[in-house]
Design a protein around this motif. Sequence first.
Motif, PDB file in Angstrom:
ATOM      1  N   LYS A   1       0.811  -1.223   0.000  1.00  0.00           N
ATOM      2  CA  LYS A   1       0.000   0.000   0.000  1.00  0.00           C
ATOM      3  C   LYS A   1       0.843   1.270   0.000  1.00  0.00           C
ATOM      4  O   LYS A   1       0.495   2.250  -0.662  1.00  0.00           O
ATOM      5  CB  LYS A   1      -0.951  -0.006   1.199  1.00  0.00           C
ATOM      6  N   ASP A   2       1.956   1.281   0.742  1.00  0.00           N
ATOM      7  CA  ASP A   2       2.795   2.485   0.784  1.00  0.00           C
ATOM      8  C   ASP A   2       3.313   2.822  -0.607  1.00  0.00           C
ATOM      9  O   ASP A   2       3.341   4.003  -1.002  1.00  0.00           O
ATOM     10  CB  ASP A   2       3.973   2.278   1.754  1.00  0.00           C
ATOM     11  N   GLU A   3       3.710   1.809  -1.333  1.00  0.00           N
ATOM     12  CA  GLU A   3       4.190   2.011  -2.704  1.00  0.00           C
ATOM     13  C   GLU A   3       3.065   2.542  -3.597  1.00  0.00           C
ATOM     14  O   GLU A   3       3.277   3.438  -4.413  1.00  0.00           O
ATOM     15  CB  GLU A   3       4.718   0.686  -3.253  1.00  0.00           C
ATOM     16  N   TYR A   4       1.858   1.998  -3.394  1.00  0.00           N
ATOM     17  CA  TYR A   4       0.698   2.450  -4.178  1.00  0.00           C
ATOM     18  C   TYR A   4       0.353   3.904  -3.871  1.00  0.00           C
ATOM     19  O   TYR A   4       0.144   4.715  -4.776  1.00  0.00           O
ATOM     20  CB  TYR A   4      -0.507   1.550  -3.895  1.00  0.00           C
ATOM     21  N   PHE A   5       0.300   4.242  -2.577  1.00  0.00           N
ATOM     22  CA  PHE A   5      -0.048   5.615  -2.183  1.00  0.00           C
ATOM     23  C   PHE A   5       0.985   6.619  -2.695  1.00  0.00           C
ATOM     24  O   PHE A   5       0.637   7.742  -3.072  1.00  0.00           O
ATOM     25  CB  PHE A   5      -0.203   5.714  -0.668  1.00  0.00           C
ATOM     26  N   ALA A   6       2.249   6.229  -2.712  1.00  0.00           N
ATOM     27  CA  ALA A   6       3.292   7.110  -3.253  1.00  0.00           C
ATOM     28  C   ALA A   6       3.095   7.308  -4.754  1.00  0.00           C
ATOM     29  O   ALA A   6       3.325   8.400  -5.276  1.00  0.00           O
ATOM     30  CB  ALA A   6       4.670   6.521  -2.970  1.00  0.00           C
ATOM     31  N   TYR A   7       2.650   6.253  -5.424  1.00  0.00           N
ATOM     32  CA  TYR A   7       2.431   6.324  -6.876  1.00  0.00           C
ATOM     33  C   TYR A   7       1.267   7.252  -7.223  1.00  0.00           C
ATOM     34  O   TYR A   7       1.343   8.043  -8.169  1.00  0.00           O
ATOM     35  CB  TYR A   7       2.176   4.919  -7.420  1.00  0.00           C
ATOM     36  N   ILE A   8       0.168   7.152  -6.458  1.00  0.00           N
ATOM     37  CA  ILE A   8      -1.033   7.931  -6.824  1.00  0.00           C
ATOM     38  C   ILE A   8      -0.992   9.365  -6.294  1.00  0.00           C
ATOM     39  O   ILE A   8      -1.811  10.190  -6.712  1.00  0.00           O
ATOM     40  CB  ILE A   8      -2.326   7.241  -6.346  1.00  0.00           C
ATOM     41  N   LYS A   9      -0.046   9.673  -5.399  1.00  0.00           N
ATOM     42  CA  LYS A   9      -0.023  11.019  -4.806  1.00  0.00           C
ATOM     43  C   LYS A   9       0.055  12.118  -5.854  1.00  0.00           C
ATOM     44  O   LYS A   9      -0.776  13.046  -5.840  1.00  0.00           O
ATOM     45  CB  LYS A   9       1.144  11.134  -3.820  1.00  0.00           C
ATOM     46  N   PRO A  10       1.012  12.089  -6.809  1.00  0.00           N
ATOM     47  CA  PRO A  10       1.051  13.161  -7.814  1.00  0.00           C
ATOM     48  C   PRO A  10      -0.176  13.154  -8.734  1.00  0.00           C
ATOM     49  O   PRO A  10      -0.616  14.215  -9.201  1.00  0.00           O
ATOM     50  CB  PRO A  10       2.332  12.877  -8.602  1.00  0.00           C
ATOM     51  N   LEU A  11      -0.744  11.969  -8.986  1.00  0.00           N
ATOM     52  CA  LEU A  11      -1.947  11.897  -9.812  1.00  0.00           C
ATOM     53  C   LEU A  11      -3.135  12.544  -9.105  1.00  0.00           C
ATOM     54  O   LEU A  11      -3.936  13.263  -9.731  1.00  0.00           O
ATOM     55  CB  LEU A  11      -2.273  10.433 -10.148  1.00  0.00           C
ATOM     56  N   LYS A  12      -3.235  12.300  -7.830  1.00  0.00           N
ATOM     57  CA  LYS A  12      -4.322  12.907  -7.057  1.00  0.00           C
ATOM     58  C   LYS A  12      -4.151  14.420  -6.986  1.00  0.00           C
ATOM     59  O   LYS A  12      -5.127  15.181  -7.059  1.00  0.00           O
ATOM     60  CB  LYS A  12      -4.372  12.303  -5.655  1.00  0.00           C
TER      61      LYS A  12
END
Length: 411
Positions: free
Chosen positions: A389-400
């Motif tokens: 999940k940490d890797e996923y949240f880091a990935y979507i942060k700039p997209l969000k």
Amino acid sequence: MKKLGLLFLMMLALVACNDEEKDQAVNNEVKKEKLPPVEKEYGFVLNDFEVVKDTIESGDSFGYIMDQNGVGHGKVFEISNKVIDTFNPARITAGKKYMILKAKDSARTPEYFIYENDKINYTVVALGDSIYAEKKKRPVTIKKREISGVITSSLSEAMQAQGLSNLLVYELSNIYQWSIDFFKLQKGDQFKMVYHEKYIDDTIFAGIDKVDAAVFKHSDKPFYAFRYLNDTVSGKPSFYDDEAKALQSFFLKAPLNYSRISSRFTKRRFHPVQKRWKAHLGTDYAAPHGTPIVSTANGRVIASSYTSGNGNYVKIKHNSKYTTQYLHMTKRAVRNGQTVKQGDVIGYVGSTGLATGPHVCYRFWVNGRQVDPYRQNLPSAKHIEEELKDEYFAYIKPLKEDLEQIPYKNI
């Protein structure tokens, strides 16, 4: 006087020379203006050929098209045999564009046949002494787009109001098909998207490449969607929300706890009751009388009825793409028009209709066509695992953040 005369003649010669140079320059400019611009397409300079452009019509064949353009039957047979592994002439499709390039000679000899598989992909068939076929692609440019829209009557009209492609309607509907009922959108619902478009030669729109992120605010509740590759085995990305949950639902492997599969989906099976060979477009699960049958996915009951062949049966529409049916029930547990969730009991195993023993015949439709569910690449509901999940949240942060910077449109 002689000197003056000589000087005068020299001046006349100089003026004449200058006039000739000016005339020559003007003539060169005229020639330049008259030269046609260089036209390139499919990797060819079209100026070098006599060009025939057309569209395949219903009933056209490769042989007919070649015959109309001066290629004899023997040559067509030779071409077809040599290129069939790359280009099957028997499978040309009505509505597809094609081009024939002919030599600029007295015979106007056809040299190339170019078939447009789609906007990007095409096939070049060399028709000369060296016969071959090559699959090629037009140069494609990918452009990032950010949009925002608001529902006034429908999603389609919201897209059209901004001059956007209806392909985006399909993209959003596909992403949110398990989360939002697009037949129940409300006036004032809003959406935002970050996606990429494909362009041929940097100018011709060729479709949607991918959607990176979206948010759909329905009934004042935001539904986020982020494209992410979680399943590295299949290599196919799916969409997840801002809590790392899969947006796509899934189908249960079977509609009940069964003892065995007594008959699989097949185009040819000997029917145990009718005693003849026929297609069996379903999967039979044998189980004891009264075993509960459940809906394999969320949906709406579109039929709860009885026929002499099906016996007691229930048919459920899950979305615009998927429909399932459950036959030979001893008893039905839902009514027509009822909404059901995955795992809800919809009936009980029996042997009504054309059945020799207790079982449920499970049938599956994709876009109106009956298929074998075991051969379908069905949506997965595998959420992001806790350790990832940490890797996923880091990935979507700039997209969000990109989505948040796009202002919502209002009515």
